[in-house]
Design an enzyme around this catalytic site. Structure first.
Site, PDB file in Angstrom:
ATOM      1  N   ASN A 221      11.127  36.475  -3.680  1.00 59.61           N
ATOM      2  CA  ASN A 221      10.289  36.229  -4.850  1.00 59.61           C
ATOM      3  C   ASN A 221      11.008  36.613  -6.137  1.00 59.61           C
ATOM      4  O   ASN A 221      11.990  37.356  -6.125  1.00 59.61           O
ATOM      5  CB  ASN A 221       8.928  36.929  -4.736  1.00 59.61           C
ATOM      6  CG  ASN A 221       9.010  38.424  -4.695  1.00 59.61           C
ATOM      7  OD1 ASN A 221       9.749  38.992  -3.904  1.00 59.61           O
ATOM      8  ND2 ASN A 221       8.249  39.073  -5.555  1.00 59.61           N
ATOM      9  N   GLY A 238       5.051  39.228  -8.350  1.00 54.43           N
ATOM     10  CA  GLY A 238       6.060  38.208  -8.584  1.00 54.43           C
ATOM     11  C   GLY A 238       5.645  36.900  -7.937  1.00 54.43           C
ATOM     12  O   GLY A 238       4.604  36.799  -7.286  1.00 54.43           O
ATOM     13  N   GLU A 239       6.463  35.853  -8.106  1.00 54.81           N
ATOM     14  CA  GLU A 239       6.122  34.548  -7.553  1.00 54.81           C
ATOM     15  C   GLU A 239       6.951  34.261  -6.303  1.00 54.81           C
ATOM     16  O   GLU A 239       8.082  34.736  -6.165  1.00 54.81           O
ATOM     17  CB  GLU A 239       6.322  33.441  -8.590  1.00 54.81           C
ATOM     18  CG  GLU A 239       7.743  33.279  -9.110  1.00 54.81           C
ATOM     19  CD  GLU A 239       7.859  32.142 -10.113  1.00 54.81           C
ATOM     20  OE1 GLU A 239       6.829  31.533 -10.459  1.00 54.81           O
ATOM     21  OE2 GLU A 239       8.986  31.851 -10.539  1.00 54.81           O
ATOM     22  N   ILE A 240       6.370  33.486  -5.372  1.00 55.87           N
ATOM     23  CA  ILE A 240       7.072  33.102  -4.147  1.00 55.87           C
ATOM     24  C   ILE A 240       7.469  31.629  -4.169  1.00 55.87           C
ATOM     25  O   ILE A 240       8.188  31.163  -3.293  1.00 55.87           O
ATOM     26  CB  ILE A 240       6.236  33.406  -2.894  1.00 55.87           C
ATOM     27  CG1 ILE A 240       4.862  32.742  -2.978  1.00 55.87           C
ATOM     28  CG2 ILE A 240       6.098  34.917  -2.711  1.00 55.87           C
ATOM     29  CD1 ILE A 240       4.035  32.888  -1.705  1.00 55.87           C
TER      30      ILE A 240
END
Length: 384
Positions: A221, A238-240
């Site tokens: 991520n 956070g982003e995946i």
């Protein structure tokens, strides 16, 4: 990315919920210009912020003498970039990766594989004779021992460079269907198809060599908030994949036989069915309590993803959040709100609280504001 360099202290013995806020004004100097998607670093009482929307500008503030304001340092010598990651080794600040145009006449942006070093003693920038082995756009980094730099996450340079080139050369008005297909194809992939960096990488500034320390058991991520405690780093949310975040919180401890540890995830914000996860949040430690604040996401993206829509944020507006979360006795609680929704700024643990610097507002402008988020008698204090 804008990153945090903090000492993670023992948690409060008290489990009382922090539910009130007090505000005070005119202590911390605003930035000369707004800064978002830049880099940040901390050496002793001095905090450094720049690049990103500040272009090639780089500033320092001595938190022990805030009345002196921000000082403009030497101009960055590389191309302008956003989403880079920076880490301190000794008296040097190393800047890795990021995204931008290699030259003014470049047809499209790229992910940079270059590394730069800022010498805080001489106020000079130097390009390091090395090349990052992977794209480090959106990566998190820290030094576990004051000798090397470790990295987590980061975009795939080949895939993202191609996407940027394709979308840049396609006229949205003249070729709307082709333009939309490029977006749909890229945004509609499963998380692992983005080939984000899953290795824990190491860079040694002494010999400019790279190595693989281990591999992450989690989905890679980007845009995580970070808190550092000696050899350990806590990676928060956070982003995946583009548009989809994770609420996961995990800790990596360098040198341990089993370095990864999962901890409690962020809770759902008040009034929301579930926690979407946040990217570009602010974090730090105050009064022995870990705080996370702000960050951006797409409300409803997780539900769309869970229903099978890989383009998880399709049709959703980006949300800039104001919630403040505190971790007490190992459990996260929502404890207050920032004056406005902010993301992609810098944050530092300083005397009295967590210093939040700059960031992106809901209208996408870069903020010049500087806030100190503290605790006083179990009450959130915000000083600007």
């Amino acid at each position: 990315m804008m990153k945090t360099k903090y000492l993670l202290l023992p948690l409060l013995a008290s489990s009382s919920l922090l539910s009130h806020m007090a505000f005070a004004n005119n202590h911390w100097p605003d930035l000369p210009i707004g800064v978002k998607n830049g880099v940040s670093a901390q050496i002793g009482s001095k905090v450094y912020v720049g690049l990103g929307s500040a272009e090639k500008s780089f500033y320092v503030l001595d938190t022990q003498a805030p009345q002196n304001g921000w000082t403009l340092l030497a101009e960055f010598i590389g191309p302008e970039r956003s989403g880079a990651t920076a880490t301190v080794v000794g008296e040097n600040i190393f800047v890795f990766g990021g995204s931008g145009k290699a030259s003014d006449d470049a047809s499209s942006p790229i992910i940079f594989d270059t590394v730069y070093r800022f010498d805080t003693q001489t106020n000079r920038w130097h390009q390091v004779k090395t090349q990052t082995p992977v794209g480090l756009l959106g990566a998190s980094s820290y030094s576990p021992d004051g000798k090397q730099v470790l990295f987590f996450g980061g975009y795939s340079k080949p895939l993202f460079d191609k996407y940027l080139a394709d979308i840049t050369r396609t006229d949205k008005k003249a070729q709307p269907e082709q333009w939309q297909k490029i977006v749909d194809d890229y945004m509609g992939m499963e998380p692992l198809a983005y080939q984000w960096n899953r290795d824990v990488l190491s860079f040694n500034p002494t010999n400019d060599k790279w190595d693989v320390v281990t591999r992450s058991p989690y989905l890679p991520n980007c845009g995580s908030a970070t808190v550092i405690d000696g050899p350990s780093i806590t990676l928060i949310s956070g982003e995946i994949k583009p548009g989809l975040r994770t609420a996961e919180v995990k800790t990596f401890t360098y040198g341990e036989l089993q370095p990864w540890q999962s901890t409690y995830a962020l809770p759902a914000a008040k009034g929301q069915a579930q926690q979407e996860g946040i990217a570009g949040a602010y974090s730090g430690v105050v009064s022995n309590t870990l705080l996370v604040a702000g960050g951006a996401n797409f409300h409803g993206a997780k539900a769309q993803f869970e229903s099978g829509q890989m383009f998880a944020h399709n049709g959703l507006s980006k949300a800039y959040n104001s919630e403040i979360y505190a971790k007490q006795k190992g459990v996260w609680q929502q404890v207050g709100q920032l004056p406005e929704g902010l993301a992609y700024g810098a944050s530092f643990s300083v005397k009295g609280g967590v210093l939040m610097v700059g960031g992106e507002r809901a209208d996408r402008t870069a903020s010049t504001k500087v806030y100190l988020v503290g605790l006083n008698n179990n009450q959130i204090d915000i000083v600007d």
